[in-house]
Design a protein around this motif. Sequence first.
Motif, PDB file in Angstrom:
ATOM      1  N   GLY A  71       0.812  -1.217   0.000  1.00  0.00           N
ATOM      2  CA  GLY A  71       0.000   0.000   0.000  1.00  0.00           C
ATOM      3  C   GLY A  71       0.840   1.259   0.000  1.00  0.00           C
ATOM      4  N   SER A  72       1.785   1.351   0.925  1.00  0.00           N
ATOM      5  CA  SER A  72       2.594   2.577   0.985  1.00  0.00           C
ATOM      6  C   SER A  72       3.503   2.689  -0.234  1.00  0.00           C
ATOM      7  N   GLY A  73       3.959   1.551  -0.763  1.00  0.00           N
ATOM      8  CA  GLY A  73       4.762   1.583  -1.987  1.00  0.00           C
ATOM      9  C   GLY A  73       3.965   2.042  -3.194  1.00  0.00           C
ATOM     10  N   THR A  74       2.719   1.604  -3.263  1.00  0.00           N
ATOM     11  CA  THR A  74       1.847   2.034  -4.363  1.00  0.00           C
ATOM     12  C   THR A  74       1.591   3.543  -4.286  1.00  0.00           C
ATOM     13  N   VAL A  75       1.266   4.034  -3.105  1.00  0.00           N
ATOM     14  CA  VAL A  75       0.994   5.465  -2.940  1.00  0.00           C
ATOM     15  C   VAL A  75       2.241   6.281  -3.297  1.00  0.00           C
ATOM     16  N   ALA A  76       3.377   5.895  -2.733  1.00  0.00           N
ATOM     17  CA  ALA A  76       4.618   6.630  -3.011  1.00  0.00           C
ATOM     18  C   ALA A  76       4.966   6.557  -4.496  1.00  0.00           C
ATOM     19  N   GLY A  77       4.811   5.395  -5.091  1.00  0.00           N
ATOM     20  CA  GLY A  77       5.149   5.225  -6.505  1.00  0.00           C
ATOM     21  C   GLY A  77       4.267   6.038  -7.432  1.00  0.00           C
TER      22      GLY A  77
ATOM     23  N   LEU B  31       2.452   8.757  -6.658  1.00  0.00           N
ATOM     24  CA  LEU B  31       2.683  10.194  -6.478  1.00  0.00           C
ATOM     25  C   LEU B  31       4.033  10.620  -7.031  1.00  0.00           C
ATOM     26  N   PHE B  32       5.046   9.775  -6.883  1.00  0.00           N
ATOM     27  CA  PHE B  32       6.362  10.082  -7.442  1.00  0.00           C
ATOM     28  C   PHE B  32       6.297  10.139  -8.969  1.00  0.00           C
ATOM     29  N   ALA B  33       5.610   9.181  -9.579  1.00  0.00           N
ATOM     30  CA  ALA B  33       5.477   9.174 -11.038  1.00  0.00           C
ATOM     31  C   ALA B  33       4.751  10.413 -11.539  1.00  0.00           C
ATOM     32  N   VAL B  34       3.708  10.817 -10.830  1.00  0.00           N
ATOM     33  CA  VAL B  34       2.982  12.032 -11.214  1.00  0.00           C
ATOM     34  C   VAL B  34       3.911  13.245 -11.114  1.00  0.00           C
ATOM     35  N   ALA B  35       4.681  13.324 -10.014  1.00  0.00           N
ATOM     36  CA  ALA B  35       5.595  14.454  -9.829  1.00  0.00           C
ATOM     37  C   ALA B  35       6.691  14.472 -10.889  1.00  0.00           C
ATOM     38  N   LEU B  36       7.169  13.307 -11.259  1.00  0.00           N
ATOM     39  CA  LEU B  36       8.289  13.210 -12.192  1.00  0.00           C
ATOM     40  C   LEU B  36       7.883  13.430 -13.644  1.00  0.00           C
ATOM     41  N   SER B  37       6.712  12.980 -14.018  1.00  0.00           N
ATOM     42  CA  SER B  37       6.332  12.995 -15.428  1.00  0.00           C
ATOM     43  C   SER B  37       5.098  13.839 -15.740  1.00  0.00           C
ATOM     44  N   THR B  38       4.018  13.613 -15.011  1.00  0.00           N
ATOM     45  CA  THR B  38       2.754  14.270 -15.327  1.00  0.00           C
ATOM     46  C   THR B  38       2.801  15.765 -15.044  1.00  0.00           C
ATOM     47  N   VAL B  39       3.319  16.148 -13.874  1.00  0.00           N
ATOM     48  CA  VAL B  39       3.342  17.567 -13.503  1.00  0.00           C
ATOM     49  C   VAL B  39       4.141  18.400 -14.509  1.00  0.00           C
ATOM     50  N   PRO B  40       5.359  17.977 -14.890  1.00  0.00           N
ATOM     51  CA  PRO B  40       6.080  18.773 -15.892  1.00  0.00           C
ATOM     52  C   PRO B  40       5.369  18.820 -17.254  1.00  0.00           C
TER      53      PRO B  40
ATOM     54  N   ALA C 174       8.130   9.193   2.794  1.00  0.00           N
ATOM     55  CA  ALA C 174       8.502   8.998   4.199  1.00  0.00           C
ATOM     56  C   ALA C 174       7.740   7.810   4.791  1.00  0.00           C
ATOM     57  N   ALA C 175       6.447   7.693   4.475  1.00  0.00           N
ATOM     58  CA  ALA C 175       5.652   6.567   4.974  1.00  0.00           C
ATOM     59  C   ALA C 175       6.230   5.241   4.495  1.00  0.00           C
ATOM     60  N   LEU C 176       6.595   5.185   3.233  1.00  0.00           N
ATOM     61  CA  LEU C 176       7.187   3.959   2.696  1.00  0.00           C
ATOM     62  C   LEU C 176       8.501   3.636   3.403  1.00  0.00           C
ATOM     63  N   ALA C 177       9.346   4.639   3.585  1.00  0.00           N
ATOM     64  CA  ALA C 177      10.623   4.417   4.269  1.00  0.00           C
ATOM     65  C   ALA C 177      10.410   3.942   5.709  1.00  0.00           C
TER      66      ALA C 177
END
Length: 150
Positions: free
Chosen positions: A11-17, A19-28, A137-140
């Motif tokens: 669960g935490s890996g899915t959420v982090a992944g 959101l990270f993908a959105v920040a890295l690719s979708t937002v730009p 942070a939650a995933l870590a």
Amino acid sequence: MYVLSVLVLIGSGTVAGVLFAVALSTVPALAAMPPDRYVYTHTLLGRNWDPTMPIIVLGTTLLDVVLAVLTPGAVPRSLIIGAAVCLAGVSAVSHLRNVPINRRVHRTDPDAIPPGWQDPRPLWRRWHTLRTALAMAALALNGLAVTLPS
């Protein structure tokens, strides 16, 4: 407890992944678009997030709480509680900050962007960066908690 540990990591890996993908690719990508294309694309991208992501975030938060209650050691329990707090933060930022911006964008007609339209992308990006950091942070914290030697 092993299954519960695996579930909080998934669960935490899915959420982090996500959101990270959105920040890295979708937002730009969205930031590079003219307003009309941004509004149209943002509306299309947002169609399948609800209720999937809230269920995953809140479900994992709940699983963390259960795991914290069942975990015998003070250090792993503290880490799991920290992860639950971070995931609750992800939910709060999403619900109170990003979702209202999303609703405003979805009400905007891409073919009739009003004069003086206030571009929400910089503000949305800042809130998204915060919730991404909380998710990471939650995933870590969950990862540390479930891999600490007994």
